[in-house]
Scaffold this motif. Sequence first.
Motif, PDB file in Angstrom:
ATOM      1  N   THR A  70       0.377 -39.315  27.138  1.00 53.44           N
ATOM      2  CA  THR A  70       1.094 -38.215  26.498  1.00 53.44           C
ATOM      3  C   THR A  70       0.180 -37.004  26.302  1.00 53.44           C
ATOM      4  O   THR A  70      -1.030 -37.085  26.530  1.00 53.44           O
ATOM      5  CB  THR A  70       1.655 -38.647  25.127  1.00 53.44           C
ATOM      6  N   LYS A  71       0.762 -35.912  25.847  1.00 57.29           N
ATOM      7  CA  LYS A  71      -0.011 -34.688  25.587  1.00 57.29           C
ATOM      8  C   LYS A  71      -1.038 -34.898  24.474  1.00 57.29           C
ATOM      9  O   LYS A  71      -2.061 -34.243  24.443  1.00 57.29           O
ATOM     10  CB  LYS A  71       0.934 -33.555  25.160  1.00 57.29           C
ATOM     11  N   THR A  72      -0.736 -35.841  23.566  1.00 58.66           N
ATOM     12  CA  THR A  72      -1.620 -36.082  22.416  1.00 58.66           C
ATOM     13  C   THR A  72      -2.619 -37.200  22.684  1.00 58.66           C
ATOM     14  O   THR A  72      -3.092 -37.844  21.752  1.00 58.66           O
ATOM     15  CB  THR A  72      -0.779 -36.417  21.173  1.00 58.66           C
ATOM     16  N   ASP A  73      -2.931 -37.476  23.940  1.00 57.05           N
ATOM     17  CA  ASP A  73      -3.922 -38.468  24.374  1.00 57.05           C
ATOM     18  C   ASP A  73      -3.539 -39.915  24.042  1.00 57.05           C
ATOM     19  O   ASP A  73      -4.395 -40.787  24.017  1.00 57.05           O
ATOM     20  CB  ASP A  73      -5.308 -38.182  23.775  1.00 57.05           C
ATOM     21  N   GLU A  74      -2.276 -40.185  23.771  1.00 56.97           N
ATOM     22  CA  GLU A  74      -1.840 -41.561  23.534  1.00 56.97           C
ATOM     23  C   GLU A  74      -1.609 -42.235  24.879  1.00 56.97           C
ATOM     24  O   GLU A  74      -1.095 -41.629  25.811  1.00 56.97           O
ATOM     25  CB  GLU A  74      -0.564 -41.575  22.695  1.00 56.97           C
ATOM     26  N   ASP A 108       2.409 -36.976  30.945  1.00 58.52           N
ATOM     27  CA  ASP A 108       3.330 -35.980  30.422  1.00 58.52           C
ATOM     28  C   ASP A 108       3.022 -34.636  31.073  1.00 58.52           C
ATOM     29  O   ASP A 108       1.889 -34.367  31.470  1.00 58.52           O
ATOM     30  CB  ASP A 108       3.152 -35.898  28.906  1.00 58.52           C
ATOM     31  N   THR A 111       0.013 -32.794  29.784  1.00 65.38           N
ATOM     32  CA  THR A 111      -1.219 -33.561  29.636  1.00 65.38           C
ATOM     33  C   THR A 111      -2.344 -32.915  30.437  1.00 65.38           C
ATOM     34  O   THR A 111      -2.143 -32.476  31.563  1.00 65.38           O
ATOM     35  CB  THR A 111      -1.018 -35.008  30.134  1.00 65.38           C
ATOM     36  N   ASN A 115      -7.504 -36.056  30.752  1.00 66.07           N
ATOM     37  CA  ASN A 115      -6.952 -37.300  30.215  1.00 66.07           C
ATOM     38  C   ASN A 115      -6.464 -38.228  31.332  1.00 66.07           C
ATOM     39  O   ASN A 115      -6.625 -39.440  31.254  1.00 66.07           O
ATOM     40  CB  ASN A 115      -5.819 -37.010  29.240  1.00 66.07           C
TER      41      ASN A 115
END
Length: 139
Positions: A70-74, A108, A111, A115
């Motif tokens: 995801t964009k939040t590094d998940e 994403d 992303t 990442n």
Amino acid sequence: MRNHRSHYLGAEEKARIEIIPMIDIMMFLLVFFMLATLKMIQGAGIKLDLPQSSTAEQLQQTVKVSIGVTKTDEIYLDAKPVTPTELTAHLQGLVHDSKKVDVAIAGDEGTSYKNIVKVMDLVRAAGISSVALATNPTT
């Protein structure tokens, strides 16, 4: 002079070809030949008694794994959130079971490239070389 009587009693009708019964017969033939063809394809297999071998190996099963970033590094492994160490451990376990593992990484849209490369490095560190990046086709 013409016979006026036949004119009034239902003059001679032109011969007509009824097409509906012909369509019914054609549909019946189509279904019959489709079913017959399916039965012939199934019967094409040859029953064999295979010889035994002491050095025989079982064919490798291919395991398909999808990793989401995801964009939040998940990181998600088959739709379940995981940490990078859990991801590496799981992939190494799959490789250790002597199975061929195909990995698809879906990032994403927002992303960062960094990442995606980080996840690709984790996959390669687990000993997997079959990596693909998932995208949506353009219309």
